[in-house]
Every structure is written in C-alpha cells, then in structure tokens.
Design a protein around this motif. Structure first.
Motif, mmCIF file in Angstrom:
data_model
loop_
_atom_site.group_PDB
_atom_site.id
_atom_site.type_symbol
_atom_site.label_atom_id
_atom_site.label_comp_id
_atom_site.label_asym_id
_atom_site.label_seq_id
_atom_site.Cartn_x
_atom_site.Cartn_y
_atom_site.Cartn_z
ATOM 1 N N LEU A 1 -7.002 -5.343 -9.779
ATOM 2 C CA LEU A 1 -6.612 -3.906 -9.637
ATOM 3 C C LEU A 1 -7.809 -3.055 -9.448
ATOM 4 O O LEU A 1 -7.692 -1.957 -8.445
ATOM 5 N N VAL A 2 -8.944 -3.336 -9.814
ATOM 6 C CA VAL A 2 -10.139 -2.525 -9.506
ATOM 7 C C VAL A 2 -10.579 -2.569 -8.098
ATOM 8 O O VAL A 2 -10.770 -1.821 -7.325
ATOM 9 N N GLY B 1 2.024 1.408 -3.361
ATOM 10 C CA GLY B 1 0.678 1.414 -4.504
ATOM 11 C C GLY B 1 1.297 0.400 -5.268
ATOM 12 O O GLY B 1 0.478 0.481 -6.706
ATOM 13 N N ARG C 1 0.903 -1.242 0.058
ATOM 14 C CA ARG C 1 0.037 0.042 0.026
ATOM 15 C C ARG C 1 0.887 1.202 0.009
ATOM 16 O O ARG C 1 0.391 2.203 -0.690
ATOM 17 N N ASN D 1 1.924 -1.429 -11.268
ATOM 18 C CA ASN D 1 1.123 -0.260 -10.625
ATOM 19 C C ASN D 1 -0.109 -0.489 -10.705
ATOM 20 O O ASN D 1 -0.899 -1.156 -11.159
ATOM 21 N N LEU D 2 -0.918 0.483 -9.842
ATOM 22 C CA LEU D 2 -2.507 0.264 -9.827
ATOM 23 C C LEU D 2 -3.234 0.438 -11.114
ATOM 24 O O LEU D 2 -4.471 0.364 -11.274
ATOM 25 N N TYR D 3 -2.641 0.780 -12.041
ATOM 26 C CA TYR D 3 -3.389 1.320 -13.398
ATOM 27 C C TYR D 3 -2.698 0.247 -14.462
ATOM 28 O O TYR D 3 -3.086 0.561 -15.419
ATOM 29 N N LYS E 1 -10.099 -0.021 0.068
ATOM 30 C CA LYS E 1 -9.025 0.438 0.480
ATOM 31 C C LYS E 1 -8.093 -0.256 1.601
ATOM 32 O O LYS E 1 -6.976 0.117 1.782
ATOM 33 N N TYR F 1 -8.384 -3.740 -5.627
ATOM 34 C CA TYR F 1 -7.391 -2.849 -4.960
ATOM 35 C C TYR F 1 -7.684 -1.298 -4.689
ATOM 36 O O TYR F 1 -7.370 -0.707 -3.780
ATOM 37 N N ARG F 2 -8.166 -0.645 -5.747
ATOM 38 C CA ARG F 2 -8.503 0.601 -6.010
ATOM 39 C C ARG F 2 -9.629 1.020 -5.259
ATOM 40 O O ARG F 2 -9.635 2.173 -4.695
ATOM 41 N N GLN F 3 -10.627 0.088 -5.055
ATOM 42 C CA GLN F 3 -11.943 0.520 -4.565
ATOM 43 C C GLN F 3 -12.139 -0.102 -3.158
ATOM 44 O O GLN F 3 -12.693 0.555 -2.208
#
Lengths: 225, 225, 225, 225
Positions: free
Chosen positions: C80-81, C37, C34, C60-62, C87, C83-85
């Motif tokens: 990835l979605v 990222g 985290r 990376n997160l993208y 938290k 991990y992004r949403q």
C-alpha cells in the motif's frame, strides 16, 4: 520458399528453449541457404511458445525481407555480418544463457581447461573488446557483428565456433543451424565448468599437446563408419 | 551371448542419462563377465536415446570385437586397462558429469570431508598426473588407463572406486556395472559438496577416526539381514 | 467487484510458483485499480496451491478490507505504501526468490553488468538501509514500505522497477501485476548472473553509454508493430 | 498400532524425496507418540520408493522393537536421544541434503542473515564439535545424539529446531514429523542463501532487533484466524 530451412530454423529455436538456453525471452537461431544467399531467422518479439515454421522470416544478406509479414529478430544485423564474413558457417545462435552470459558480462574469455572444452572449441573462447560510445549509438546490432569479426582477425571461426560479446552475451555458429545450437549447448556447459574449475584451482590450465590432440582427434576417431 | 550382461550394461547407460550424468553426449558404462573374460560396452557415437540392448558390443580384454556390428565406444581402451589391472571390478563408467569434471580439470583430488564421502570412498578421490606429450600422441585412451593404474600403485581400487583424470573427467568402477553407476552418482554428489564445503571453510577436514569408522561400518551395520 | 483484476492477481500469484520464485511459502502479488483506488491482494497464510480467484482480498489504499472474508497478506502494508507513493505502478510482487534474497541479505545493490540487466532495470537495483530498532518494533511492513520510498528519493521507480530490502528480500513492481511478475523473474536472473560475473571478474562493470543505449532502445526497436 | 502415526511418518519420508532432500539414499523421518512413548521410524536399507506405511518400525524410547519385522533405520539411536532429551519435539529428520551438509562438513554454524532464516530459526543454526575417537568407536549414532544435546546445553531446541553434525549432516525436529520436514526444507534453503550471501558480502549480518521481531512475530501476526 526454403520450406525445409524454415522447418530447421524453427526447430532450432524450439531446441534453445528445451535446453534451457532461453533466458529472459532472449534466444534467436538462424540459418542460411548459401546457394541463394538467403537467411531464415526467428521473427521479433513473438514468444518461442507461439512461433510456427511459417512465421520464420526470409532475409537477404543485406537485411531486406524477401518473404514473410513479420519483422525479423532485432538481432538480425549481427547474424548477417557473421554470415557475410565467416564464409563457411550455415547457422548462428544468440542467447542470454545463464553461464556464458556471465563470462561475457565479466569481459573474460573462457580458457580451455579440459577435453570437454576442446572437443568443441580449439582454444580459448574469446571475448570482444568493449564497444565505444559511437559504435553503440549508431547501429548497435550491426556494430556487434563487426566487433566479433574484429576479434576473430587472427582466429579461425571454423575451429572456435563461438564468442562472448562484452557486457552482452554469447553468439555461436556452426555448419548449419542445428550445429550452432549444439555449440551453444556446449558453450554453456564449458562456461559452467570453467567457472567452477577456476574456483577449485585458480591456476588450472591444460597443455597445448592435449588441446591439439583432442580437438583434431574428435572428428577422426569417434563414431560409426 | 552374454544377453543378461548386455541388458545390464544397456540399463546402466540409460541410468547415466536419468541421473543427469551425461554431459555433452559423453557417458559410457561397461561390464565384464570375468569367467569368459569378455567385456560388454556401449557402441560409439550413437546417442543414448537410440541404443538398444542388442547394440551393446562384446570385446575381449585386448580390444577385439567378439560380437556386434557396431564400433565399441572410443573409451574402450581405458576400460580394458582397468579390467586387466583391477582384478575385482565388474563394471566401469566414464562421464563428463558437471561437478566431478571440474575437479579433474582443476587437477585436484577430492578430500574426504564428511560421512557422505566415506560411505563410498575410503579417503581422497585421487587425480592423475598430467599426461606427457608422448602419451597423448600415441594411444590417448590406452594411456589414460595406464595413468590411472599408476595413480593407484599405493591405493586400493576396491576401497576407492573412482578417479579423476587430469584435464579430462571422472572414471568410476564397482563390483558390477550397476555398482559403478552408483559410485558415479556418489562421486558427483561428493564433488559438489566438497566444492561448497571448502568455500565455506577452506580448512575443512575430517579426522582419520571418522573416516575409518564410517567406511568400514557401512557394509556391516546397515540394511536388513 | 473487480473480477477481472482478481483473476489477474490470482494468475500472477500462481505464476510466481510456476517460475520457482516462491521460496519457503513466501510469495505475494497484488494489483491496483487506479480509478477506484482499490487494491487486490493474495489472502494471508493460504498456500498458493489452494487459492482461487474469489479468495483475493480487496483493500482500499489505507488497508481497510472492502470485500472478502479472508485476511489480506501480511505484506499488504508494504504494497500500500508503494501504491500511494509510486503513482504509475499497477502491480507489486514480494518473494524470497533464491538469488535476489541473497543480495538483500548481503545488503548490496545489484550493479548493471550487461544488457540482460539494462533491458529491465536502468542502473543498479538498489538495496535499502537497515531499519532501526524503532522502525522494526512499530509496524514492520509499513516501515518496510517507507524505507523503500526513502531509497528511491533520487531514483525513478518507473525506470528501476525493483528493490532489495536489507536483511529481508526483493520487491518488484510494474505497470500491472503481470509486469511486476516479469520484473521479479528478470530480477532473479540478473541477481544470479551478477553473482557469478563478479566472481569471474570482481572489477566487472559496464559503461554508461551501453546502459543508456540498451534501456531506452528496448521499448522502441523491438517487437512487431 | 499407531496406524495414523505410521501413515504420517511414511508420508514424511516420501516428502523428503519429493523436496529433493534425499541425497545418496540418506533420508530418515520419525515421529513419536508421547502418550505411549513409542517412536515410529523408517526401516533400514529399503529405498524410499519401495516403503509402505505398514513397513514403518515401532520402537520404544530405549530402542527395542515393539512392532514390525524389519530393522529400524540405522540412525534410530540418534533420534531416540533427541526424543528423550528434547521433551517437546514430536518428529525428527536426518538427511544429507546438498546445502546443509556442506555447512556440516565445514564445521560451521549458519548465521542468521535475513528474515527467511528467522521465520524458522531464532539465531544461528549451530554445528556440533567434532567427535572424539572414543565416541566414534563406541556407538556412533548414539554418541551423535549426545553431542547434539551437548551443543544445545544453552540453546532452546524449540526455538532452533535444527543442528549440523560436524563432518556428517543436518538433523531437524519439530512439533510433529511433518513440522520436522518443513524445518528440513527451511534449513536447506537457509543454508543455500547464507552460502551465497556471505560470498557477496563476507561481513553480512543482521541486527538482534530484526531477529527478535521477526521470529516472535511469525506465529502471531500471520495467517487466517
């Protein structure tokens, strides 16, 4: 103290793993020394793979630790109620074994459907009633023991050495901890076969005569003298 | 005496364990020497893990021990009835195998649904009637044999080498004890697949032509010369 | 970089195999650091038996590869979605495990039926809606993540660490990648037992009180201090 | 001759055992060398545990033995029909695997219910019609091949590499013998999960869009370049 019982209880906990009865890490075996009134039980939260005989915790019948630096299994209060109320039993087992737990979750007792059942359990393996909100919010494990005892008010725990706790899982017991493990193995197999039997024939049942015959025969006619 | 047959019967009992057919310690294989009329069977109450070839018990067809210091299996009376009545069989097996026992508990014969079945059993594997109270209270194992023979009054045991005893479990037989074990393995698989097949399609069945074709073909067309 | 996380993610992927959760070669575990990222994930199309810690891919997160010569798992966009949403999560697992996948294929959430369920999941394990043709024909894995997040709009992913993707299979997550694996193991067992429970009793259910009690108790009362 | 293909076919037959697909001794894998038109197949009636690469039998497409002293598998005529009619296939497998055989016995095709299915089979895995008495009483194995080909009259065997033969069992095929084994493994898993899925939700199905998307995606988007 109680080194031999610790060794037996340790081995019983390992046997639960070896027979595939430990599901989601849940699986506790305990034994009692009736003379001293002391109970030996698996420590809490330590994986079966890492326990040693000396890690077994010694409790008195009221839950006080008499020996050992580890916390006893969180299930201990249930075991203690059973030892206090079922005077002849010497061992107790609790698991989430994968067939018996389904009957417990379904809230259904397991009916006797064949001699495989009646060699171990004299009649239906009963399921407890659902617990009340009050019972759950006080001491869940203690109340679990009480609801089992309530269910056996008109049953003989020496003839039916196991129970399904509603929405929870099975407990078995026996003359000693090894016998409790054997009954847990039998319960699991009986639960599996009753599931399948009732799918093949929803009206399956066995007569009282065969039930009587086979249960009482078992300890009399078989084995070497 | 009968050292070779003892070795075969010993091995057959071990094979039952290795194929997962021994459930709740129940699993007995026996063989007969038709010339002398003597039956070799597993001793009673000794775990499969501990038996040796020399522990096998020799009985005559009326149940008297001819050799051996151990008690014969408690199931012996059933085996003896089958040997006396089914003249061509050389071996018998009894287990609580986990699929066939469910059909027995359900009181239902296993219908032939595919060639996997008919390679071993020519038609339905039948289930006996429930036994009467009288039958149970006299000699249960002896009466078990009689109720099997009754069920085969119009069936050919050489073409259907197995049966389900109501509320009890399966028996299989064969030309010799190894063949009886093979039929126990086949029965178990057939019981499992019939269970699933009838869930997918409760109306499943196979035509008489395929049943005939495949059963009689098996021993003729396959294998090396 | 992230050598320790690579080792953990590698081990988690191997654990999926050892617990029998990898079916038809499908089974991907990932973990996130985290602070930076960065996400570490199994490479695509290489059998679990052949991967090494150094083969783990860093993204990376993208979705851009930050380290490693191998392609990341095709499932990476879904991870990835999440991990992004979500938290708080540190690891994600996706399999075709043989019981949870059936509930996903059935389009049904898994209801809580006993304490085995509620020790891991606070309530029903939900199933996503079916995806639209448009969603499937754009970026299937990315849209899979979005439909999971949509399903959790009014649910807490920290209390229900898993989901069934309609007509596809299960995803689980957790505080770290090992915890995500533990939740995948628990989901599988819960899926198996719910299947059987509802066959025994189609009306089975558990009360809200037991659900609350057991879920919140778990991390408080058990284990050694 | 064809030593490399013999080695592959030998290994494929062993793989069937290792993946638990050989039930009741039934399990045959074969491969074809399209250039010479020669087929390599397991010999008949010899247990998998005892075969060696050099025991593999070489046949021409009309069933004549070109090399080897052993009889070819009794299933060879079915394999040969498939090789003659399905021009792109390089390997064939036949088993009594314990889930696919149940769908065959039930006479039901396996519907696509999730992406686990559509990664291997583009749509329903079909079941043949029942064979007529005449077909059975002439050359059963040859007619089995013909009824499979008939069932694929409007289907593409390259997109649906498997079939269920009514009241018999599954056949799969593939680009080579190893691929045919992989499809047999996939068929078995798909059969198991469809069985369970339809018990959870008898109305389960998947949309055509997901079916298309996932099948055609598989070989395009995954794996290392």
């Amino acid at each position: 103290m109680l080194e031999q019982l610790k060794e037996q209880v340790f081995q019983a906990n390992i046997d639960l793993v070896n027979h595939g009865l430990v599901v989601l890490t849940r699986g506790t075996a305990s034994g009692i020394d009736r003379e001293s009134g002391l109970v030996v039980i698996k420590p809490d939260g330590i994986p079966h793979q890492k326990i040693k005989p000396k890690d077994m915790v010694v409790l008195n019948l009221y839950g006080q630790v008499e020996e050992g630096n580890l916390q006893p299994s969180g299930d201990a209060p249930t075991h203690l109620v059973l030892y206090r109320q079922f005077k002849n039993i010497g061992g107790v087992v609790h698991t989430y074994s994968e067939w018996a737990t389904c009957w417990a979750q379904a809230g259904r007792g397991i009916p006797p459907l064949g001699t495989a059942h009646t060699e171990y359990f004299y009649g239906e393996i009963p399921c407890t009633r659902k617990m009340t909100r009050n019972e759950m919010e006080s001491n869940f494990e203690h109340e679990t023991g009480k609801v089992i005892v309530e269910r056996f008010r008109e049953l003989n725990p020496d003839q039916i050495p196991g129970v399904l706790v509603n929405n929870h899982g099975p407990f078995t017991w026996g003359a000693d901890v090894n016998n409790a493990v054997q009954n847990a193995i039998a319960l699991e197999k009986v639960a599996q076969m009753a599931f399948r039997t009732l799918i093949i024939n929803p009206d399956a049942e066995m007569g009282a005569a065969l039930l009587n015959k086979h249960f009482f025969k078992k300890n009399k006619n078989y084995g070497q003298k």
